[in-house]
Design a protein around this motif. Structure first.
Motif, PDB file in Angstrom:
ATOM      1  N   GLY A  98     -11.225  18.574  -2.121  1.00  0.00           N
ATOM      2  CA  GLY A  98     -11.546  18.920  -3.503  1.00  0.00           C
ATOM      3  C   GLY A  98     -10.426  18.525  -4.448  1.00  0.00           C
ATOM      4  N   CYS A  99      -9.227  18.756  -4.008  1.00  0.00           N
ATOM      5  CA  CYS A  99      -8.055  18.513  -4.850  1.00  0.00           C
ATOM      6  C   CYS A  99      -7.852  17.024  -5.109  1.00  0.00           C
ATOM      7  CB  CYS A  99      -6.843  19.102  -4.139  1.00  0.00           C
ATOM      8  SG  CYS A  99      -5.285  18.883  -4.971  1.00  0.00           S
ATOM      9  N   ASN A 100      -8.073  16.217  -4.095  1.00  0.00           N
ATOM     10  CA  ASN A 100      -7.661  14.813  -4.188  1.00  0.00           C
ATOM     11  C   ASN A 100      -8.780  13.792  -4.289  1.00  0.00           C
ATOM     12  OD1 ASN A 100      -4.770  15.194  -4.036  1.00  0.00           O
ATOM     13  ND2 ASN A 100      -5.127  15.899  -1.960  1.00  0.00           N
ATOM     14  N   SER A 101     -10.008  14.183  -3.997  1.00  0.00           N
ATOM     15  CA  SER A 101     -11.033  13.151  -3.902  1.00  0.00           C
ATOM     16  C   SER A 101     -11.375  12.543  -5.253  1.00  0.00           C
ATOM     17  CB  SER A 101     -12.307  13.704  -3.253  1.00  0.00           C
ATOM     18  OG  SER A 101     -13.013  14.476  -4.189  1.00  0.00           O
ATOM     19  N   MET A 102     -11.551  11.245  -5.242  1.00  0.00           N
ATOM     20  CA  MET A 102     -11.955  10.509  -6.441  1.00  0.00           C
ATOM     21  C   MET A 102     -13.163   9.633  -6.131  1.00  0.00           C
ATOM     22  SD  MET A 102      -9.827  11.361  -8.859  1.00  0.00           S
ATOM     23  CE  MET A 102      -8.435  12.504  -8.745  1.00  0.00           C
ATOM     24  N   CYS A 103     -13.614   9.683  -4.874  1.00  0.00           N
ATOM     25  CA  CYS A 103     -14.833   8.987  -4.477  1.00  0.00           C
ATOM     26  C   CYS A 103     -14.876   7.517  -4.877  1.00  0.00           C
ATOM     27  CB  CYS A 103     -16.062   9.692  -5.041  1.00  0.00           C
ATOM     28  SG  CYS A 103     -16.160  11.399  -4.522  1.00  0.00           S
ATOM     29  N   ALA A 104     -13.882   6.789  -4.464  1.00  0.00           N
ATOM     30  CA  ALA A 104     -13.859   5.360  -4.768  1.00  0.00           C
ATOM     31  C   ALA A 104     -14.941   4.650  -3.966  1.00  0.00           C
ATOM     32  CB  ALA A 104     -12.498   4.774  -4.431  1.00  0.00           C
ATOM     33  N   GLY A 105     -15.891   4.075  -4.678  1.00  0.00           N
ATOM     34  CA  GLY A 105     -17.057   3.484  -4.032  1.00  0.00           C
ATOM     35  C   GLY A 105     -16.739   2.290  -3.155  1.00  0.00           C
ATOM     36  N   TYR A 106     -15.647   1.580  -3.486  1.00  0.00           N
ATOM     37  CA  TYR A 106     -15.373   0.368  -2.724  1.00  0.00           C
ATOM     38  C   TYR A 106     -14.725   0.654  -1.390  1.00  0.00           C
ATOM     39  CZ  TYR A 106     -10.792   1.042  -4.763  1.00  0.00           C
ATOM     40  OH  TYR A 106      -9.610   1.580  -5.161  1.00  0.00           O
ATOM     41  N   LEU A 107     -14.277   1.919  -1.198  1.00  0.00           N
ATOM     42  CA  LEU A 107     -13.593   2.203   0.044  1.00  0.00           C
ATOM     43  C   LEU A 107     -14.400   3.148   0.914  1.00  0.00           C
ATOM     44  CD1 LEU A 107     -11.048   1.483   1.512  1.00  0.00           C
ATOM     45  CD2 LEU A 107      -9.874   3.337   0.343  1.00  0.00           C
ATOM     46  N   PHE A 108     -15.015   4.103   0.266  1.00  0.00           N
ATOM     47  CA  PHE A 108     -15.677   5.158   1.032  1.00  0.00           C
ATOM     48  C   PHE A 108     -17.177   5.107   0.762  1.00  0.00           C
ATOM     49  CE2 PHE A 108     -11.437   6.619  -0.396  1.00  0.00           C
ATOM     50  CZ  PHE A 108     -10.789   6.459   0.812  1.00  0.00           C
ATOM     51  N   GLY A 148      -9.441   9.080   3.839  1.00  0.00           N
ATOM     52  CA  GLY A 148      -8.676   8.565   2.702  1.00  0.00           C
ATOM     53  C   GLY A 148      -8.798   9.381   1.433  1.00  0.00           C
ATOM     54  N   ASP A 149      -9.952   9.968   1.206  1.00  0.00           N
ATOM     55  CA  ASP A 149     -10.134  10.626  -0.080  1.00  0.00           C
ATOM     56  C   ASP A 149      -9.478  12.009  -0.124  1.00  0.00           C
ATOM     57  OD1 ASP A 149     -10.941   9.854  -2.539  1.00  0.00           O
ATOM     58  OD2 ASP A 149     -12.976  10.644  -2.383  1.00  0.00           O
ATOM     59  N   LYS A 150      -8.973  12.454   1.015  1.00  0.00           N
ATOM     60  CA  LYS A 150      -8.230  13.723   1.048  1.00  0.00           C
ATOM     61  C   LYS A 150      -6.782  13.529   0.633  1.00  0.00           C
ATOM     62  CE  LYS A 150      -9.049  15.124   5.444  1.00  0.00           C
ATOM     63  NZ  LYS A 150      -9.368  16.043   6.568  1.00  0.00           N
ATOM     64  N   ALA A 151      -6.340  12.275   0.687  1.00  0.00           N
ATOM     65  CA  ALA A 151      -4.916  11.973   0.532  1.00  0.00           C
ATOM     66  C   ALA A 151      -4.566  11.620  -0.902  1.00  0.00           C
ATOM     67  CB  ALA A 151      -4.542  10.809   1.439  1.00  0.00           C
ATOM     68  N   ILE A 152      -3.292  11.781  -1.268  1.00  0.00           N
ATOM     69  CA  ILE A 152      -2.850  11.233  -2.552  1.00  0.00           C
ATOM     70  C   ILE A 152      -2.519   9.761  -2.388  1.00  0.00           C
ATOM     71  CG2 ILE A 152      -2.023  13.355  -3.627  1.00  0.00           C
ATOM     72  CD1 ILE A 152       0.842  12.471  -2.786  1.00  0.00           C
ATOM     73  N   GLN A 153      -2.398   9.320  -1.138  1.00  0.00           N
ATOM     74  CA  GLN A 153      -2.199   7.901  -0.881  1.00  0.00           C
ATOM     75  C   GLN A 153      -3.556   7.226  -0.808  1.00  0.00           C
ATOM     76  OE1 GLN A 153       0.328   9.058   2.797  1.00  0.00           O
ATOM     77  NE2 GLN A 153       1.130   7.101   2.131  1.00  0.00           N
ATOM     78  N   CYS A 154      -3.546   5.889  -0.831  1.00  0.00           N
ATOM     79  CA  CYS A 154      -4.767   5.153  -0.493  1.00  0.00           C
ATOM     80  C   CYS A 154      -4.548   4.687   0.935  1.00  0.00           C
ATOM     81  CB  CYS A 154      -5.003   4.017  -1.480  1.00  0.00           C
ATOM     82  SG  CYS A 154      -6.331   2.903  -0.987  1.00  0.00           S
TER      83      CYS A 154
END
Lengths: 509, 509
Positions: free
Chosen positions: B341-351, B364-370
């Motif tokens: 919840g805190c970190n997800s941005m749901c980047a369509g090209y990766l996830f 990946g979407d849990k992390a502050i890293q990519c």
């Protein structure tokens, strides 16, 4: 003879038993060399096109355990023999990211010198925070960062920088430093000490800018997305309009990110035009060259980043376009002192001022990390081995290959390019229409069916293990393939193979 | 015979020339194996007590170039032969952090299985963000994190977590997640959407909590430092008083960090008493067990973290007390969903949600890293090879060694302990008084002179290269030695050696 033979030689069973006995003991150099044998065999196979890119299994299959490969951890030790089997199985069920037909990510390939560098790094097993325990690596980092700043175009390579654990963290640094430059009191008082700060980045930019705006307490709503042209490049007029709008609302435009090589289209934002606006309104300009920064090494292609020398900070990931093993990402900062000012906390137990050497070489207090992995050595070693010219050749070759792919499919039956014109980077974005879709008129049904094509082909590719390429939707555009080339092992025949494979798997969809 | 000999064998000069010719070509497996030879020789010497821990040089010396070791990067490639020399020199002028007499950091030692694991990781050269390209590693991470949560004491190992690039980033995650739990709107609206948030941590805690408060936009002034007892443990009553004070001022106490194993004293804050206060006032409890978390593996010592199961999040660095190669740090979270919840941005090209496998395994979407480095494999492999019991033995042994050191010097002439009583962790903090200082009465002169003793001895140690141990001041206390033991290769004789060396180098000061 027979007697002699019996005493000197051992039967195969005996040999196996001896090997087993040896491996029951403490792990030794012998064990390490056995692992090296497994690894060198793996590397050889990686470069062999007759080997599969992957041997796909679903999570539940691997979790249930595959013929003696059990992921569960237990109380008691396993034999070293089993550890060797575990190593083999780990590689067996993984993905060969160095395979000439692995095109799935921006980081691909397996450079032997880089690999050797990483093995040395693990063997040295040290930490970048002080000169005291990483003298050579700290100096290598300093020299390499200076070289990168020279290549960016900052006079005499002046400035600062640090290697960070990936482009997302490098981008996060850039926002932190910009905030510190204009509102240093945020460090002590928090965001309430600043007015409402606004960040700008394109719709096509990497999601790490958004992650940074959330993490650093700016808020994703204060990140304004900029419109792009059909090629995915920021429209500068849109930036200026939005800057003015933000100011009219009483907010403070703080930071603009210009992407040099977007993740999907490989687009380069027009840095000079963006820099004009940033200068006019006194806004921090960051260039996210995580993907495209490598093109600075090429006399032929570096014009695509024209204006990068006007940036206040630059992200550049050698682990992408330059083929350096993961992880290797640099954040470069034009003004010296900001990194330190922004992050230093002067921990007395780590950074003693009364050491016998010049402690300005200690890097730890510039970082948001404390311990920091040695990411520099493999890169430094590759640079030594290839020279600047070697990186240039690699980059030019990858761009030539993507031009080859583009020319091959732009007029080919069943293909449609996602945007017109030759790609700026190695990203080639296209739809493949299976024969059954070609006769259907454009419309909702066609779109819906096309949206499912790339995922289906990708799934079949993974199950057959022959190649891997990414896909995604973008805005209103349904799923398309995004081909990227960064692997030095890839050739035209691999590009041909990819197209054949898409057609083979897609023809009956 | 002579003729045959001449055709079959080559002179030494010829052999060298052949080797040179071979190494001029493309880097191959042969090159990699030559590097392996350099590395295995280095490892053997690391464990050899007759080898120096380091061969110290000042930055300007290394920068000027040491007999053919030139750090500068150039346009043209170097020969592979020179690359091998560069590898040798890099190790030569570095620090042997695995040497049995290297006591300078919390991370020491060189585990052969861990090293093999890291070599495999570099060879696999992949990224943790998706199951797609790191199926085995993603599952290993999931299973290992669950195991760690079980050991923390959360029912059925439920919860969440991720491996991050070091304890500072793990601690930063804990603050971010706490903020998201209580004020999720900060993610979108920024810190202005929240009241004034207050963090609490002890004077003795790691500076990363302070770095996080600056970076995340909370501000270091909103981090309240708690008083500690003479052993460096938080005084719970001080926490409660400061919580009440903050509330009275209209601020919101958000987060308490309890340290399990402080950096300097190795102190364990009383977690249960702190947890009582956190529960009473509804505050997030984080346990920073970066250094002390490893003690959870020991039935004898885990009571020092009693109450850790009541924490909302825990940092635990296997790369410290458990001897795993750098980097390996976990942030564990009791409540599932917060990291995402805190970190997800749901980047369509990766996830992409339409992949053929269960995409909840993508991390990946849990992390502050990519991109995220594979830190799990070496740890998993060591756990397989040692079993839980192996880690326990290692930890018990290190604590026994530190008790041995404490008992050896507590009443020895010329030594004074920085705090009384047996240390809780392997940290032993002491002053050494050279004979010339022993007769001087306590006072300003004595303090000033004592302050210079540890830096002087340390400098001489580094110049003679025999051993390395840390020192620092703490609050009003002048420079003292901080001995820490995490190296599995260390024995009582190495402890004896350290003391002899301090006395040898310090006797004439």
């Amino acid at each position: 003879m027979s007697e002699k033979g019996e005493t000197c030689r051992h039967s195969k069973t005996e040999k196996i038993q001896m090997k087993k006995d040896k491996l029951k003991k403490e792990p030794t150099m012998q064990f390490l060399l056995e692992v090296v044998e497994i690894l060198t065999n793996y590397v050889k196979k990686t470069f062999d096109r007759s080997t599969k890119v992957l041997d796909f299994h679903h999570p539940h299959q691997l979790l249930e355990g595959m013929e003696g490969f059990n992921l569960e951890l237990s109380e008691q030790p396993e034999s070293l023999e089993q550890i060797l089997v575990d190593c083999r199985d780990t590689l067996k069920y993984g993905v060969r990211t160095g395979h000439p037909r692995f095109f799935n990510q921006l980081s691909t390939g397996l450079d032997i010198v880089g690999l050797a560098g990483e093995w040395l790094t693990s063997t040295a097993n040290t930490n970048m925070f002080t000169y005291e325990i990483a003298p050579v690596f700290v100096l290598m980092e300093q020299l390499t960062l200076k070289k990168m700043r020279e290549i960016v175009g900052w006079p005499d390579g002046e400035g600062d920088g640090i290697f960070s654990p990936g482009g997302a963290i490098s981008n996060m640094y850039s926002v932190m430093i910009a905030r510190y430059k204009f509102f240093p009191e945020v460090k002590t008082k928090g965001m309430t000490a600043a007015p409402r700060l606004i960040l700008f980045t394109s719709e096509h930019s990497h999601y790490s800018i958004k992650k940074a705006s959330a993490a650093l307490g700016l808020g994703t709503e204060n990140l304004i997305l900029l419109k792009t042209d059909e090629r995915g490049r920021v429209i500068p007029a849109d930036l200026e309009a939005k800057v003015i709008e933000a100011k009219q609302k009483g907010s403070v435009p703080l930071f603009v990110n210009a992407t040099a090589g977007t993740t999907v289209y490989g687009a380069f934002d027009p840095i000079n035009e963006i820099a004009d606006i940033c200068e006019k309104y006194n806004i921090w300009l960051h260039v996210d060259g995580a993907w495209g920064g490598g093109l600075l090494m090429s006399r032929k292609h570096r014009h695509k980043l024209s204006g990068v020398e006007r940036a206040n900070s630059v992200t550049w990931n050698p682990h992408k376009m330059m083929g350096v093993p993961l992880q290797c990402s640099a954040i470069l900062v034009r003004e010296r002192g900001l990194l330190q000012g922004c992050n230093s906390m002067c921990a007395g137990y780590l950074f003693q001022p009364d050491k016998q050497y010049d402690v300005t070489y200690d890097t730890g207090d510039k970082a948001i990390q404390c311990g920091r992995h040695v990411d520099i050595f493999k890169f430094w070693l590759m640079w030594k081995a290839k020279g600047t010219v070697g990186f240039e050749q690699h980059i030019d070759k990858c761009l030539d290959l993507s031009a080859y792919l583009y020319n091959k499919i732009k007029n080919r039956e069943g293909y449609e390019m996602v945007f017109d014109g030759e790609p700026q980077h190695t990203n080639v974005c296209f739809w493949y229409f299976p024969p059954s879709l070609r006769s259907i008129p454009n419309g909702e049904e066609s779109r819906e069916r096309l949206h499912k094509v790339a995922p289906k082909i990708k799934a079949m590719m993974m199950e057959s293990g022959t190649t891997m390429v990414g896909y995604q939707p973008q805005g209103e555009k349904v799923n398309f393939f995004r081909m990227v080339i960064s692997n030095p092992a890839a050739t035209m025949s691999d590009i041909d193979f990819l197209i054949e494979e898409i057609e083979r798997l897609g023809q009956d969809l």
